[in-house]
Design a protein around this motif. Structure first.
Motif, PDB file in Angstrom:
ATOM      1  N   CYS A 224       0.839  -1.184   0.000  1.00  0.00           N
ATOM      2  CA  CYS A 224       0.000   0.000   0.000  1.00  0.00           C
ATOM      3  C   CYS A 224       0.880   1.242   0.000  1.00  0.00           C
ATOM      4  N   CYS A 227      -0.876   2.957   3.833  1.00  0.00           N
ATOM      5  CA  CYS A 227      -0.708   2.261   5.114  1.00  0.00           C
ATOM      6  C   CYS A 227       0.411   1.220   4.983  1.00  0.00           C
ATOM      7  N   CYS A 402      -6.123  -0.731  -1.903  1.00  0.00           N
ATOM      8  CA  CYS A 402      -5.670  -1.448  -0.706  1.00  0.00           C
ATOM      9  C   CYS A 402      -6.898  -1.949   0.053  1.00  0.00           C
ATOM     10  N   ILE A 404      -7.172  -2.583   3.072  1.00  0.00           N
ATOM     11  CA  ILE A 404      -7.254  -2.015   4.423  1.00  0.00           C
ATOM     12  C   ILE A 404      -7.730  -0.565   4.377  1.00  0.00           C
ATOM     13  N   CYS A 405      -7.078   0.255   3.539  1.00  0.00           N
ATOM     14  CA  CYS A 405      -7.362   1.695   3.599  1.00  0.00           C
ATOM     15  C   CYS A 405      -7.876   2.276   2.287  1.00  0.00           C
TER      16      CYS A 405
HETATM   17 ZN   LIG Z   1      -3.504   0.692   2.789  1.00  0.00          ZN
END
Ligand SMILES: [Zn+2]
Length: 579
Positions: A224, A227, A402, A404-405
């Motif tokens: 990423c 992050c 990503c 996650i983010c």
């Molecule tokens: Zn990320």
């Protein structure tokens, strides 16, 4: 060591089969020699590097509380049959028979053997936790061994196995190993990235690979840009594109339309004037059983602009990777109703249907009609077709989101030098490695396994540390720290100065090569660069005045120093490099 006495044979020419810098330079520097394809031996200087890497590994493993043992590379098939891997492992497992026709393999890894040891010798919680490791030759009968030590059929590996009473214990053991690996690869001078890795083939609950960054590496990683999240491209979860036309679109009627000669996604998208994102791509596969018979057929569907991630698909099917192959269209067509180039999810029979999770949310798609030269429009998941397995099977690409983010992902290549793996109870449960708790209740031992490719690490170090002239070893793994180039060995004054420096540095614990060969200075300089010794001290014309030339392998500059200053500088440089 005096070079005149050392067995060394450097090559000026680049060996024909070598493509990568590590392969070329290790062969040219006379550090490794090929026996047969994918099988190498280590010559004196190369073996010193291997031993230095092994020592770094040993120190860090021992400091982490692991204990070194040494098991045989020869493993009886019975243990592999117990764990189920005798059939699950493909032709890469190097199988052999003894004179009594009993089957064995040359170990590619040692989970079965270590589990067997522990089930025989550990029975109480009092004996846990335990971490055992070894440094040993491993075997993998690669279809295409290549790139020297990078993908060989015999390789040196450190493998460790942790044994705990519960998941919390495993987490702790795993973290200890993870941190030890960071120290090991730091000390080896590698630039690397730990990334989340696939756990499919061995089965487990979590894993990281340590990837030495290199353009020539075979591992694809995505990380990423915002992050910390990073994973191998096989492992990176895809983020479903739910927006498309908006999930609230009214569902269109399912219609069959003529689409002559539109076998590819591009052709059908152009013909119907829709973006590729509105189409469904079909991939046909067959799963075979151990006897080579057809077990079942698979049709996989994903959005037209996506690529299939084979590892995710194999994991979803829970089948051995080598048993899942792209299908023969004629065979699968007769069996399932699929029509090559026009296969769609509506109206198939006798095939396991795997659908990428994204398609669940995308309305009114275009898909093959399972009829020659025909497609369907208005295809909707749930209403028109259903999956046997609905799961993420798409390959994530650079620029995708990503998980996650949501920031864009970047891509890098690298060499896998280590892996840490939470095995859980896969082996202990199937092989009966149990311990008794305080109440005499039996539980399977919770395991982790941890590998480092020692010989591959050597190659990875060369990939990251070289120039056009040869290797540039970090001090920590250099076969020798200092090379003294004696320009004229028959000049008594020069020889005496060289001997003096040689003795003094050795007495301080510095490892020194003295190039006292009867050869031209140019040849010696070329060899010193090729071998990659971190410090070069040249003893030549000015030796009588007490002046020598001092040069670092990392540096183009050379300086004239007094003998004492040269010794002092070398000592400081080496000491700092070993810290
Ligand atoms: Zn990320």
């Amino acid at each position: 060591m005096r070079l005149s006495k050392m067995h060394i044979n450097t090559l000026r020419e680049v060996p024909g089969e070598a493509e990568l810098p590590s392969h070329i330079f290790l062969l040219r520097a006379g550090m490794i020699r090929k026996l047969v394809s994918g099988v190498y031996g280590f010559m004196p200087l190369g073996y010193r590097v291997i031993r230095k890497i092994e020592e770094i590994v040993r120190e860090e493993m021992d400091m982490s509380g692991a204990q070194e043992i040494h098991m045989s590379a020869i493993q009886p098939s019975e243990l592999w049959k117990e764990s189920g891997r005798w059939t699950a492992m493909g032709p890469e497992l190097w199988r052999i028979r003894d004179r009594h026709d009993r089957e064995f393999c040359l170990g590619p890894t040692h989970e079965e053997i270590f589990t067997d040891i522990v089930r025989n010798e550990v029975n109480s919680y009092r004996q846990l936790p335990l971490n055992l490791y070894q440094i040993q030759n491993k075997y993998r009968d690669e279809a295409r061994p290549r790139f020297g030590l990078m993908r060989s059929r015999e390789f040196i590996m450190k493998d460790a196995y942790s044994f705990d009473r519960d998941e919390a214990g495993l987490e702790k053991s795993y973290d200890i190993m993870y941190e030890a690996y960071e120290r090991i690869f730091d000390r080896c001078g590698l630039t690397y990235r730990p990334v989340e890795a696939d756990t499919g083939a061995i089965g487990g609950s979590g894993s990281h690979e340590f990837i030495a960054l290199s353009e020539v590496g075979e591992s694809d990683i995505l990380y990423c840009t915002s992050c910390n999240h990073a994973a191998t491209s096989e492992q990176m979860p895809g983020v479903d594109d739910i927006v498309a036309d908006g999930a609230t679109d009214a569902l269109e009627e399912l219609k069959t339309v003529d689409t002559p000669d539109t076998k590819t996604i591009e052709e059908v998208a152009t013909f119907l004037d829709v973006p590729k994102e509105k189409t469904i791509k079909a991939i046909l596969l067959t799963v075979y059983d151990d006897d080579g018979g057809v077990k079942y057929h698979v049709t996989a569907f994903l959005r037209g602009d996506r690529e299939l991630n084979m590892i995710k698909l194999v994991n979803a099917l829970k089948e051995p990777e080598h048993m899942v192959v792209m299908a023969d269209e004629a065979i699968i067509g007769d069996a399932t109703g699929a029509v090559g180039g026009f296969t769609g999810p509506v109206g198939l029979h006798d095939a396991k249907i795997i659908v990428d999770s994204e398609l669940e949310h995308l309305p009114n798609m275009v898909a093959g009609a399972n009829e020659l030269d025909q497609h369907m429009t208005g295809v909707n998941y749930g209403r028109d077709y259903k999956a046997d397995i609905l799961i993420d099977i798409k390959q994530v690409q650079e620029g995708d989101k990503c998980p996650i983010c949501g920031a864009p992902l970047a891509q890098a290549r690298g060499i896998e030098v280590g892996q840490v793996f939470k095995l859980g109870t896969k082996y202990s449960a199937s092989m009966g490695a149990l311990y008794k708790d305080e109440n005499m209740q039996e539980h399977p031992i919770v395991m982790g396994c941890y590998g480092i490719g020692v010989s591959r690490t050597m190659a990875a170090i060369v990939e990251q540390h070289h120039d056009d002239n040869g290797i540039i070893w970090p001090v920590s793994v250099a076969p020798y720290h200092v090379i003294i180039t004696l320009v004229k060995p028959d000049d008594k004054e020069q020889a005496a100065v060289a001997d003096d420096i040689y003795e003094k540095l050795q007495s301080k614990g510095v490892e020194v090569l003295l190039d006292d060969r009867d050869d031209r200075a140019g040849v010696k300089f070329k060899d010193a660069d090729l071998l990659g010794i971190p410090v070069r001290i040249t003893v030549g014309k000015k030796a009588g005045e007490g002046v020598v030339e001092y040069k670092l392998r990392t540096d183009a500059d050379r300086s004239e120093l007094s003998i004492a200053t040269a010794i002092e500088s070398a000592l400081t440089y080496v000491t700092d490099g070993l810290r």
